[in-house]
Design a protein around this motif. Structure first.
Motif, PDB file in Angstrom:
ATOM      1  N   GLN A  47     -20.748   0.923   4.842  1.00  0.00           N
ATOM      2  CA  GLN A  47     -20.170  -0.412   4.962  1.00  0.00           C
ATOM      3  C   GLN A  47     -20.466  -0.897   6.379  1.00  0.00           C
ATOM      4  O   GLN A  47     -20.622  -0.089   7.308  1.00  0.00           O
ATOM      5  CB  GLN A  47     -18.654  -0.376   4.730  1.00  0.00           C
ATOM      6  CG  GLN A  47     -18.268   0.024   3.337  1.00  0.00           C
ATOM      7  CD  GLN A  47     -18.628  -1.040   2.325  1.00  0.00           C
ATOM      8  OE1 GLN A  47     -18.560  -2.230   2.597  1.00  0.00           O
ATOM      9  NE2 GLN A  47     -19.026  -0.606   1.141  1.00  0.00           N
ATOM     10  N   ARG A  48     -20.528  -2.177   6.548  1.00  0.00           N
ATOM     11  CA  ARG A  48     -20.820  -2.743   7.872  1.00  0.00           C
ATOM     12  C   ARG A  48     -19.864  -2.205   8.936  1.00  0.00           C
ATOM     13  O   ARG A  48     -20.270  -1.871  10.046  1.00  0.00           O
ATOM     14  CB  ARG A  48     -20.743  -4.269   7.817  1.00  0.00           C
ATOM     15  CG  ARG A  48     -21.030  -4.934   9.143  1.00  0.00           C
ATOM     16  CD  ARG A  48     -20.839  -6.408   9.067  1.00  0.00           C
ATOM     17  NE  ARG A  48     -19.503  -6.656   8.526  1.00  0.00           N
ATOM     18  CZ  ARG A  48     -18.843  -7.780   8.628  1.00  0.00           C
ATOM     19  NH1 ARG A  48     -19.382  -8.799   9.223  1.00  0.00           N
ATOM     20  NH2 ARG A  48     -17.647  -7.918   8.128  1.00  0.00           N
ATOM     21  N   VAL A  49     -18.584  -2.101   8.598  1.00  0.00           N
ATOM     22  CA  VAL A  49     -17.588  -1.665   9.580  1.00  0.00           C
ATOM     23  C   VAL A  49     -17.722  -0.189   9.933  1.00  0.00           C
ATOM     24  O   VAL A  49     -17.165   0.250  10.942  1.00  0.00           O
ATOM     25  CB  VAL A  49     -16.144  -1.958   9.098  1.00  0.00           C
ATOM     26  CG1 VAL A  49     -15.946  -3.440   8.875  1.00  0.00           C
ATOM     27  CG2 VAL A  49     -15.814  -1.177   7.846  1.00  0.00           C
ATOM     28  N   SER A  50     -18.448   0.570   9.131  1.00  0.00           N
ATOM     29  CA  SER A  50     -18.577   2.016   9.357  1.00  0.00           C
ATOM     30  C   SER A  50     -19.908   2.416   9.972  1.00  0.00           C
ATOM     31  O   SER A  50     -20.096   3.569  10.334  1.00  0.00           O
ATOM     32  CB  SER A  50     -18.421   2.754   8.024  1.00  0.00           C
ATOM     33  OG  SER A  50     -17.204   2.426   7.412  1.00  0.00           O
ATOM     34  N   ARG A  51     -20.815   1.480  10.089  1.00  0.00           N
ATOM     35  CA  ARG A  51     -22.161   1.863  10.523  1.00  0.00           C
ATOM     36  C   ARG A  51     -22.171   2.456  11.927  1.00  0.00           C
ATOM     37  O   ARG A  51     -22.952   3.351  12.219  1.00  0.00           O
ATOM     38  CB  ARG A  51     -23.123   0.693  10.396  1.00  0.00           C
ATOM     39  CG  ARG A  51     -22.891  -0.441  11.335  1.00  0.00           C
ATOM     40  CD  ARG A  51     -23.904  -1.565  11.066  1.00  0.00           C
ATOM     41  NE  ARG A  51     -24.048  -2.380  12.226  1.00  0.00           N
ATOM     42  CZ  ARG A  51     -23.431  -3.543  12.399  1.00  0.00           C
ATOM     43  NH1 ARG A  51     -22.650  -4.014  11.465  1.00  0.00           N
ATOM     44  NH2 ARG A  51     -23.616  -4.234  13.509  1.00  0.00           N
ATOM     45  N   HIS A  52     -21.275   2.025  12.793  1.00  0.00           N
ATOM     46  CA  HIS A  52     -21.244   2.565  14.155  1.00  0.00           C
ATOM     47  C   HIS A  52     -20.842   4.045  14.154  1.00  0.00           C
ATOM     48  O   HIS A  52     -21.311   4.815  14.987  1.00  0.00           O
ATOM     49  CB  HIS A  52     -20.327   1.740  15.050  1.00  0.00           C
ATOM     50  CG  HIS A  52     -20.780   0.317  15.182  1.00  0.00           C
ATOM     51  ND1 HIS A  52     -21.967  -0.032  15.784  1.00  0.00           N
ATOM     52  CD2 HIS A  52     -20.216  -0.835  14.757  1.00  0.00           C
ATOM     53  CE1 HIS A  52     -22.118  -1.347  15.730  1.00  0.00           C
ATOM     54  NE2 HIS A  52     -21.073  -1.853  15.109  1.00  0.00           N
ATOM     55  N   PHE A  53     -19.972   4.419  13.212  1.00  0.00           N
ATOM     56  CA  PHE A  53     -19.588   5.834  13.083  1.00  0.00           C
ATOM     57  C   PHE A  53     -20.822   6.680  12.812  1.00  0.00           C
ATOM     58  O   PHE A  53     -21.051   7.701  13.461  1.00  0.00           O
ATOM     59  CB  PHE A  53     -18.560   6.012  11.954  1.00  0.00           C
ATOM     60  CG  PHE A  53     -18.266   7.452  11.625  1.00  0.00           C
ATOM     61  CD1 PHE A  53     -17.335   8.165  12.364  1.00  0.00           C
ATOM     62  CD2 PHE A  53     -18.926   8.093  10.585  1.00  0.00           C
ATOM     63  CE1 PHE A  53     -17.070   9.500  12.063  1.00  0.00           C
ATOM     64  CE2 PHE A  53     -18.665   9.421  10.279  1.00  0.00           C
ATOM     65  CZ  PHE A  53     -17.732  10.123  11.016  1.00  0.00           C
ATOM     66  N   PHE A  54     -21.632   6.265  11.837  1.00  0.00           N
ATOM     67  CA  PHE A  54     -22.813   7.049  11.477  1.00  0.00           C
ATOM     68  C   PHE A  54     -23.866   7.017  12.580  1.00  0.00           C
ATOM     69  O   PHE A  54     -24.523   8.026  12.838  1.00  0.00           O
ATOM     70  CB  PHE A  54     -23.377   6.567  10.140  1.00  0.00           C
ATOM     71  CG  PHE A  54     -22.426   6.821   8.999  1.00  0.00           C
ATOM     72  CD1 PHE A  54     -22.181   8.113   8.574  1.00  0.00           C
ATOM     73  CD2 PHE A  54     -21.757   5.783   8.377  1.00  0.00           C
ATOM     74  CE1 PHE A  54     -21.283   8.377   7.537  1.00  0.00           C
ATOM     75  CE2 PHE A  54     -20.871   6.023   7.342  1.00  0.00           C
ATOM     76  CZ  PHE A  54     -20.627   7.331   6.922  1.00  0.00           C
ATOM     77  N   GLU A  55     -24.008   5.892  13.247  1.00  0.00           N
ATOM     78  CA  GLU A  55     -24.957   5.812  14.356  1.00  0.00           C
ATOM     79  C   GLU A  55     -24.516   6.711  15.516  1.00  0.00           C
ATOM     80  O   GLU A  55     -25.328   7.386  16.137  1.00  0.00           O
ATOM     81  CB  GLU A  55     -25.107   4.366  14.816  1.00  0.00           C
ATOM     82  CG  GLU A  55     -25.829   3.502  13.796  1.00  0.00           C
ATOM     83  CD  GLU A  55     -25.732   2.005  14.072  1.00  0.00           C
ATOM     84  OE1 GLU A  55     -25.086   1.605  15.071  1.00  0.00           O
ATOM     85  OE2 GLU A  55     -26.297   1.236  13.269  1.00  0.00           O
ATOM     86  N   ARG A  56     -23.224   6.722  15.788  1.00  0.00           N
ATOM     87  CA  ARG A  56     -22.683   7.546  16.874  1.00  0.00           C
ATOM     88  C   ARG A  56     -22.905   9.034  16.593  1.00  0.00           C
ATOM     89  O   ARG A  56     -23.024   9.844  17.514  1.00  0.00           O
ATOM     90  CB  ARG A  56     -21.189   7.243  17.049  1.00  0.00           C
ATOM     91  CG  ARG A  56     -20.554   7.865  18.262  1.00  0.00           C
ATOM     92  CD  ARG A  56     -19.160   7.342  18.558  1.00  0.00           C
ATOM     93  NE  ARG A  56     -18.232   7.421  17.444  1.00  0.00           N
ATOM     94  CZ  ARG A  56     -17.769   6.371  16.754  1.00  0.00           C
ATOM     95  NH1 ARG A  56     -18.152   5.149  17.055  1.00  0.00           N
ATOM     96  NH2 ARG A  56     -16.932   6.532  15.766  1.00  0.00           N
TER      97      ARG A  56
END
Length: 155
Positions: free
Chosen positions: A124-133
């Motif tokens: 989800q758009r709101v979760s993409r930073h988690f996976f990128e991090r």
């Protein structure tokens, strides 16, 4: 934070699993109407427990997180056909304390045990930073595909 215990989900966990999903989704930064419409679509049912591998994270005797995945090699990945990481949700009160990463790492370990070469993640758009991090590799997508796709190479 003290580690959560990770275990396979059971039918009796479904209500708590869906409460975690509802709580997580209702905290997404988007209009309330969109969140209310999204919750039922994202929640799991008994047949999902039959189809997916579903893990729960227990923290202080409560279900605090859930992860679902499928090892069936049905997804095209840069290194061949892999499985899909279907969902990762953590209660908002305990987010950013390692439970999501612990669930994700357990999914990857279990997938390696089943000799999966990799897992596709449609974030989800709101979760993409988690996976990128957490160093998930992004996939190039076409205009008609899900916009935030990542993958984890396991073999």
């Amino acid at each position: 934070m003290e580690d959560a215990s990770i275990r396979s989900a059971h039918s009796c966990d479904l209500q708590k699993i869906n409460q975690v999903i509802q709580s997580a989704v209702m905290n997404w930064p988007m209009p309330d109407r969109v969140k209310r419409l999204a919750v039922p679509v994202l929640q799991y049912h008994q047949n999902d427990l039959d189809f997916y591998e579903v893990l729960v994270a227990n923290y202080k005797d409560e279900v605090a997180g859930v992860a679902a995945w499928d090892s069936m090699p049905s997804q095209s990945l840069p290194n061949g056909k892999g499985g899909v990481f279907h969902g990762l949700y953590v209660l908002p009160l305990v987010q950013r304390q390692g439970i999501g990463k612990q669930l994700m790492d357990t999914v990857f370990d279990d997938a390696r045990t089943l000799r999966s070469i990799g897992l596709l993640i449609k974030s989800q758009r709101v979760s993409r930073h988690f996976f990128e991090r957490h160093q998930m590799q992004s996939l190039d997508v076409n205009e008609d595909e899900y916009p935030w796709q990542y993958w984890k190479q396991l073999a």
